[in-house]
Design a protein around this motif. Structure first.
Motif, PDB file in Angstrom:
ATOM      1  N   GLY A 185      -9.992  10.911  29.391  1.00 26.32           N
ATOM      2  CA  GLY A 185      -8.845  10.056  29.669  1.00 26.32           C
ATOM      3  C   GLY A 185      -9.188   8.579  29.734  1.00 26.32           C
ATOM      4  O   GLY A 185      -8.396   7.727  29.296  1.00 26.32           O
ATOM      5  N   GLU A 186     -10.372   8.250  30.270  1.00 29.15           N
ATOM      6  CA  GLU A 186     -10.751   6.842  30.384  1.00 29.15           C
ATOM      7  C   GLU A 186     -10.907   6.212  29.008  1.00 29.15           C
ATOM      8  O   GLU A 186     -10.413   5.102  28.764  1.00 29.15           O
ATOM      9  N   GLN A 187     -11.564   6.933  28.086  1.00 30.99           N
ATOM     10  CA  GLN A 187     -11.732   6.415  26.734  1.00 30.99           C
ATOM     11  C   GLN A 187     -10.397   6.342  26.009  1.00 30.99           C
ATOM     12  O   GLN A 187     -10.106   5.374  25.295  1.00 30.99           O
ATOM     13  N   LEU A 188      -9.564   7.348  26.194  1.00 29.95           N
ATOM     14  CA  LEU A 188      -8.245   7.339  25.566  1.00 29.95           C
ATOM     15  C   LEU A 188      -7.410   6.156  26.065  1.00 29.95           C
ATOM     16  O   LEU A 188      -6.685   5.531  25.285  1.00 29.95           O
ATOM     17  N   THR A 189      -7.515   5.843  27.348  1.00 31.15           N
ATOM     18  CA  THR A 189      -6.771   4.709  27.898  1.00 31.15           C
ATOM     19  C   THR A 189      -7.164   3.423  27.192  1.00 31.15           C
ATOM     20  O   THR A 189      -6.300   2.610  26.809  1.00 31.15           O
ATOM     21  N   ALA A 190      -8.451   3.225  26.996  1.00 27.86           N
ATOM     22  CA  ALA A 190      -8.925   2.023  26.311  1.00 27.86           C
ATOM     23  C   ALA A 190      -8.479   2.007  24.852  1.00 27.86           C
ATOM     24  O   ALA A 190      -8.070   0.966  24.319  1.00 27.86           O
ATOM     25  N   THR A 191      -8.529   3.172  24.206  1.00 25.80           N
ATOM     26  CA  THR A 191      -8.157   3.255  22.798  1.00 25.80           C
ATOM     27  C   THR A 191      -6.662   3.005  22.605  1.00 25.80           C
ATOM     28  O   THR A 191      -6.250   2.278  21.684  1.00 25.80           O
ATOM     29  N   ILE A 192      -5.853   3.606  23.446  1.00 28.64           N
ATOM     30  CA  ILE A 192      -4.408   3.539  23.272  1.00 28.64           C
ATOM     31  C   ILE A 192      -3.848   2.184  23.694  1.00 28.64           C
ATOM     32  O   ILE A 192      -2.993   1.602  23.005  1.00 28.64           O
ATOM     33  N   PHE A 193      -4.336   1.639  24.795  1.00 36.03           N
ATOM     34  CA  PHE A 193      -3.696   0.465  25.399  1.00 36.03           C
ATOM     35  C   PHE A 193      -4.525  -0.809  25.328  1.00 36.03           C
ATOM     36  O   PHE A 193      -4.015  -1.889  25.650  1.00 36.03           O
ATOM     37  N   GLY A 194      -5.794  -0.705  24.936  1.00 36.11           N
ATOM     38  CA  GLY A 194      -6.640  -1.887  24.994  1.00 36.11           C
ATOM     39  C   GLY A 194      -6.810  -2.327  26.436  1.00 36.11           C
ATOM     40  O   GLY A 194      -6.862  -1.516  27.354  1.00 36.11           O
ATOM     41  N   GLY A 195      -6.855  -3.641  26.646  1.00 36.08           N
ATOM     42  CA  GLY A 195      -7.045  -4.140  28.003  1.00 36.08           C
ATOM     43  C   GLY A 195      -5.767  -4.279  28.793  1.00 36.08           C
ATOM     44  O   GLY A 195      -5.798  -4.699  29.958  1.00 36.08           O
ATOM     45  N   LYS A 196      -4.627  -3.877  28.190  1.00 42.16           N
ATOM     46  CA  LYS A 196      -3.347  -4.043  28.897  1.00 42.16           C
ATOM     47  C   LYS A 196      -3.172  -3.022  30.010  1.00 42.16           C
ATOM     48  O   LYS A 196      -2.402  -3.241  30.950  1.00 42.16           O
ATOM     49  N   VAL A 197      -3.840  -1.881  29.888  1.00 43.97           N
ATOM     50  CA  VAL A 197      -3.729  -0.815  30.883  1.00 43.97           C
ATOM     51  C   VAL A 197      -5.133  -0.369  31.255  1.00 43.97           C
ATOM     52  O   VAL A 197      -5.964  -0.112  30.382  1.00 43.97           O
ATOM     53  N   VAL A 198      -5.408  -0.278  32.541  1.00 43.04           N
ATOM     54  CA  VAL A 198      -6.758  -0.009  33.039  1.00 43.04           C
ATOM     55  C   VAL A 198      -6.828   1.396  33.635  1.00 43.04           C
ATOM     56  O   VAL A 198      -5.874   1.858  34.271  1.00 43.04           O
ATOM     57  N   TRP A 199      -7.940   2.049  33.423  1.00 45.50           N
ATOM     58  CA  TRP A 199      -8.175   3.390  33.978  1.00 45.50           C
ATOM     59  C   TRP A 199      -8.611   3.297  35.433  1.00 45.50           C
ATOM     60  O   TRP A 199      -9.476   2.499  35.795  1.00 45.50           O
ATOM     61  N   VAL A 200      -7.999   4.122  36.289  1.00 44.96           N
ATOM     62  CA  VAL A 200      -8.402   4.232  37.689  1.00 44.96           C
ATOM     63  C   VAL A 200      -8.813   5.678  37.932  1.00 44.96           C
ATOM     64  O   VAL A 200      -7.989   6.583  37.781  1.00 44.96           O
ATOM     65  N   PRO A 201     -10.062   5.942  38.288  1.00 41.23           N
ATOM     66  CA  PRO A 201     -10.472   7.340  38.526  1.00 41.23           C
ATOM     67  C   PRO A 201      -9.635   7.989  39.621  1.00 41.23           C
ATOM     68  O   PRO A 201      -9.082   7.304  40.489  1.00 41.23           O
ATOM     69  N   TRP A 202      -9.570   9.325  39.577  1.00 41.24           N
ATOM     70  CA  TRP A 202      -8.775  10.062  40.557  1.00 41.24           C
ATOM     71  C   TRP A 202      -9.163   9.679  41.986  1.00 41.24           C
ATOM     72  O   TRP A 202     -10.336   9.618  42.336  1.00 41.24           O
ATOM     73  N   ARG A 203      -8.168   9.403  42.758  1.00 41.58           N
ATOM     74  CA  ARG A 203      -8.319   9.262  44.194  1.00 41.58           C
ATOM     75  C   ARG A 203      -7.010   9.741  44.820  1.00 41.58           C
ATOM     76  O   ARG A 203      -5.933   9.461  44.313  1.00 41.58           O
ATOM     77  N   ARG A 204      -7.145  10.475  45.909  1.00 40.96           N
ATOM     78  CA  ARG A 204      -5.958  10.953  46.602  1.00 40.96           C
ATOM     79  C   ARG A 204      -5.076   9.763  47.008  1.00 40.96           C
ATOM     80  O   ARG A 204      -5.599   8.734  47.440  1.00 40.96           O
ATOM     81  N   PRO A 205      -3.754   9.868  46.874  1.00 42.20           N
ATOM     82  CA  PRO A 205      -2.876   8.769  47.290  1.00 42.20           C
ATOM     83  C   PRO A 205      -3.163   8.360  48.732  1.00 42.20           C
ATOM     84  O   PRO A 205      -3.422   9.197  49.602  1.00 42.20           O
ATOM     85  N   GLY A 206      -3.123   7.060  48.980  1.00 42.14           N
ATOM     86  CA  GLY A 206      -3.384   6.575  50.322  1.00 42.14           C
ATOM     87  C   GLY A 206      -3.754   5.108  50.322  1.00 42.14           C
ATOM     88  O   GLY A 206      -3.627   4.400  49.311  1.00 42.14           O
ATOM     89  N   PHE A 207      -4.242   4.622  51.447  1.00 43.93           N
ATOM     90  CA  PHE A 207      -4.539   3.205  51.630  1.00 43.93           C
ATOM     91  C   PHE A 207      -5.659   2.750  50.694  1.00 43.93           C
ATOM     92  O   PHE A 207      -5.594   1.670  50.102  1.00 43.93           O
ATOM     93  N   GLN A 208      -6.691   3.588  50.533  1.00 40.81           N
ATOM     94  CA  GLN A 208      -7.810   3.197  49.682  1.00 40.81           C
ATOM     95  C   GLN A 208      -7.376   3.069  48.225  1.00 40.81           C
ATOM     96  O   GLN A 208      -7.824   2.160  47.514  1.00 40.81           O
ATOM     97  N   LEU A 209      -6.500   3.953  47.763  1.00 40.19           N
ATOM     98  CA  LEU A 209      -6.003   3.834  46.396  1.00 40.19           C
ATOM     99  C   LEU A 209      -5.251   2.520  46.221  1.00 40.19           C
ATOM    100  O   LEU A 209      -5.366   1.861  45.178  1.00 40.19           O
TER     101      LEU A 209
END
Length: 683
Positions: free
Chosen positions: A142-166
């Motif tokens: 998914g991270e590579q696909l994000t870069a391929t599909i969107f370029g720098g307009k959309v950034v990959w964020v690794p999975w993290r449970r919803p919350g303050f840290q996210l």
């Protein structure tokens, strides 16, 4: 005094944007995602300007969001929480801290995603769960696909449970990527932002549509693999007949821990998935987006037999698979539970998939069951997109467990209002488009039941159902109760609409007021076919489902005081009512071993709102007693001990008394609802 300022133009603009985004299922699922806007308002206490955050609160749905669904917080106080944040191990404590940031009174409770909206340095933020976005988020690369599909307009964020840290993570990503308009949240969804409401919406839609277009252009031809021999969809009539035959068994499977209401779907999306060679592997991997698996459980129960498997073989195999499913779910709980985990909430599946037939989804009410099915369709779409580009790789089961058995989720469940007395109960009422039957249907629905309104006149049945509520509450079905096939069709329609059957009211009736010598064989047959034979046919078809479900149930006969009272010129009607009255006793004796209670109601003549009385019966009875037809109700009242007229609601109240929580040990009983007719006293 209420100090909530959410009537501002900023809030109105946010609600309009939310409604547009949420009304299109390509953008987000029901009750999924959240949106926000920041702005400045005058504090009504100090008279000074204050920066505020308006954000969709916990629960609710973007497509139908209204002012009361927003939480309003002071930005200075919310951002100050960064300084007291105790770290990811204690981030759940921050949700309670949001309450100290609220501005004014009223509105919704802040959700777990509030930090994301408040901490990201953008005036407008959208967090959505589009199928196309989640497909990228759950792809193995998914991270590579994000870069391929969107370029720098959309950034990959690794999975993290919803919350303050996210929220902190996304805020940092935006700060480090000033040209980005949003991000893909691994395993989860998307977040987009903008300086204006229109810009945020435009950016959200661009991400969604760009992902969808890329999937459409680059996906493999058969993302789910080739079609399995023997797993193609059955013809519509055949598959719906098989679905109706399987429903009672499947509901018993879904309801071992607690009763559930169901929903059946046989859309092409579901049938094509179940016909594919990869569906067993993908179904076993389960869903990924938290909004999905919180409503569908981590994975479905899938029947591993071809489409043309017999009903008997399918039932036997489903029961075997249910045992294995419960063992597997218990093992999942045991592997992941810690000392302070909430108790297991039940090990039954919420989604049951049957190749060639379709999907059965379950929940605490019809809407919840329907939405669970919609979420699994979302999951299928996600799997198709991920498999078409890469390999579907949902979040780890331990992460699923952390969300499914999250203390915050448990607290949310505990805040739910107590269910109504007839919640999860599925009723079929015959002759329910008017009069007594309609009053009964309304009463049952008001106490939490879902109701199928059966009537000879389909349009009137549907109109009565619409009056009671939408299709998540009541449906209208056509039924000539004197016709065996029509009765089975009405029962099947109820089973498919609501996933089962618990409560049957034999109310359909008619009457011809004639003397013995004037009563023809046709008169006799008509009344016996509708009431005596009709009640038998309805009870027989219903009993098959009740017995197979193993959940007990109720059958109620609307008989009459005439079943024991001998009045003049009423031979056919009274005789058939006596037949119905004895059916109550016979079926109570026969079905008691299955936990099915059978009781009856003996009303006096119910004139107001009665279809029978308005069709000529009233005029005939008035002539027999020598009164004006308009005075017939008052005449009946005066001959009772209480001198009161019996109305449809009185009969409905008696039905509720029998099927509600207070008379659970009662069967074989007839309740008089006649204001006291001494000649009809039961002996």
């Amino acid at each position: 005094m209420t100090l909530n300022t959410s009537t501002s133009g900023t809030a109105a603009e946010l609600i309009a944007r939310s409604n547009r985004l949420g009304s299109d299922p390509r953008n987000t699922n029901y009750a999924g995602g959240n949106t926000s806007a920041k702005g400045t308002e005058t504090d009504p206490v100090t008279g000074e300007d204050v920066e505020l955050l308006w954000v969709k609160g916990s629960g609710g749905d973007l497509g139908t969001l209204k002012e009361q669904g927003l939480a309003v917080l002071r930005l200075d106080r919310m951002r100050a929480l960064v300084d007291v944040y105790p770290g990811v191990e204690r981030e759940d404590e921050m949700v309670a801290a949001f309450d100290y940031c609220l501005h004014g009174t009223g509105g919704a409770a802040p959700s777990i995603d509030t930090a994301m909206h408040g901490l990201v340095d953008a005036a407008h933020v959208d967090h959505l769960h589009p199928d196309s976005g989640i497909a990228i988020a759950t792809a193995a690369d998914g991270e590579q696909l994000t870069a391929t599909i969107f370029g720098g307009k959309v950034v990959w964020v690794p999975w993290r449970r919803p919350g303050f840290q996210l929220g902190l993570d996304i805020a940092e990503i935006k700060a480090k990527n000033p040209d980005a308009i949003g991000c893909i949240l691994g395993g989860h969804g998307i977040t987009a932002w903008g300086d204006t409401s229109d810009e945020a919406e435009k950016n959200s839609l661009w991400i969604i549509e760009t992902a969808a277009a890329y999937i459409a252009e680059h996906s493999t031809v058969e993302p789910f693999g080739p079609t399995l021999d023997g797993y193609a969809p059955l013809p519509e009539a055949e598959r719906r007949a098989k679905a109706a035959a399987l429903v009672p068994t499947i509901r018993s499977i879904a309801s071992q821990d607690k009763p559930m209401v169901g929903h059946f779907a046989d859309s092409d999306v579901v049938l094509d998935f179940l016909a594919s060679s990869e569906h067993p592997r993908l179904a076993a991997l389960g869903t990924s987006c938290p909004d999905h698996f919180l409503r569908t459980k981590v994975k479905p129960l899938v029947l591993d037999l071809p489409s043309d498997a017999s009903v008997e073989d399918s039932i036997a195999r489903l029961r075997e698979l249910h045992v294995a499913y419960r063992e597997d779910y218990q093992a999942y709980y045991d592997r992941n539970a810690v000392a302070d985990s909430p108790a297991i909430r039940g090990a039954d599946p919420l989604i049951v998939l049957v190749p060639g037939v379709g999907m059965f989804s379950f929940g605490k009410d019809k809407q919840t069951a329907r939405v669970a099915g919609e979420f699994y369709v979302n999951a299928i779409n996600v799997m198709r997109g991920a498999e078409g580009l890469s390999t579907y790789a949902p979040i780890d089961e331990s992460e699923k467990f952390r969300i499914e058995y999250w203390a915050l989720e448990e607290a949310k469940l505990q805040r739910m209002p107590a269910p109504k007395p007839l919640a999860t109960r599925i009723a079929l009422v015959t002759g329910a488009a008017s009069g007594i039957g309609k009053a009964i249907a309304k009463k049952l629905a008001s106490q939490g039941a879902v109701v199928a309104i059966a009537d000879l006149d389909l349009e009137k049945a549907q109109a009565a159902a619409a009056e009671i509520g939408g299709t998540d509450v009541a449906i209208g079905v056509q039924a000539d109760v004197s016709d065996e096939d029509a009765v089975q069709a009405a029962v099947d329609a109820t089973l498919l609409a609501f996933g089962g059957l618990d409560l049957v009211v034999n109310n359909a009736g008619l009457s011809l007021s004639k003397s013995l010598l004037d009563t023809t064989v046709a008169d006799w047959d008509l009344q016996h076919n509708v009431m005596a034979k009709g009640s038998f046919l309805v009870s027989r078809s219903a009993a098959k489902a009740l017995i197979e479900q193993g959940l007990g149930g109720d059958i109620v006969y609307i008989s009459s005081k005439n079943s024991v009272f001998a009045g003049p010129n009423n031979i056919a009607y009274s005789a058939t009512k006596a037949d119905q009255a004895h059916q109550v006793r016979l079926l109570a004796a026969e079905l008691g071993g299955h936990g099915v209670r059978v009781n009856g109601i003996n009303p006096d003549g119910v004139v107001q709102g009665s279809g029978i009385f308005s069709s000529g019966w009233g005029a005939n009875r008035a002539a027999v007693y020598g009164v004006e037809e308009k005075d017939l109700g008052a005449f009946y009242a005066q001959r009772t001990l209480l001198k009161r007229e019996v109305l449809p609601d009185h009969v409905a109240n008696a039905v509720y008394a029998l099927v509600g929580p207070d008379l659970t040990q009662t069967t074989g009983l007839h309740i008089p609802v006649d204001a006291g007719v001494a000649a009809a006293f039961l002996r």
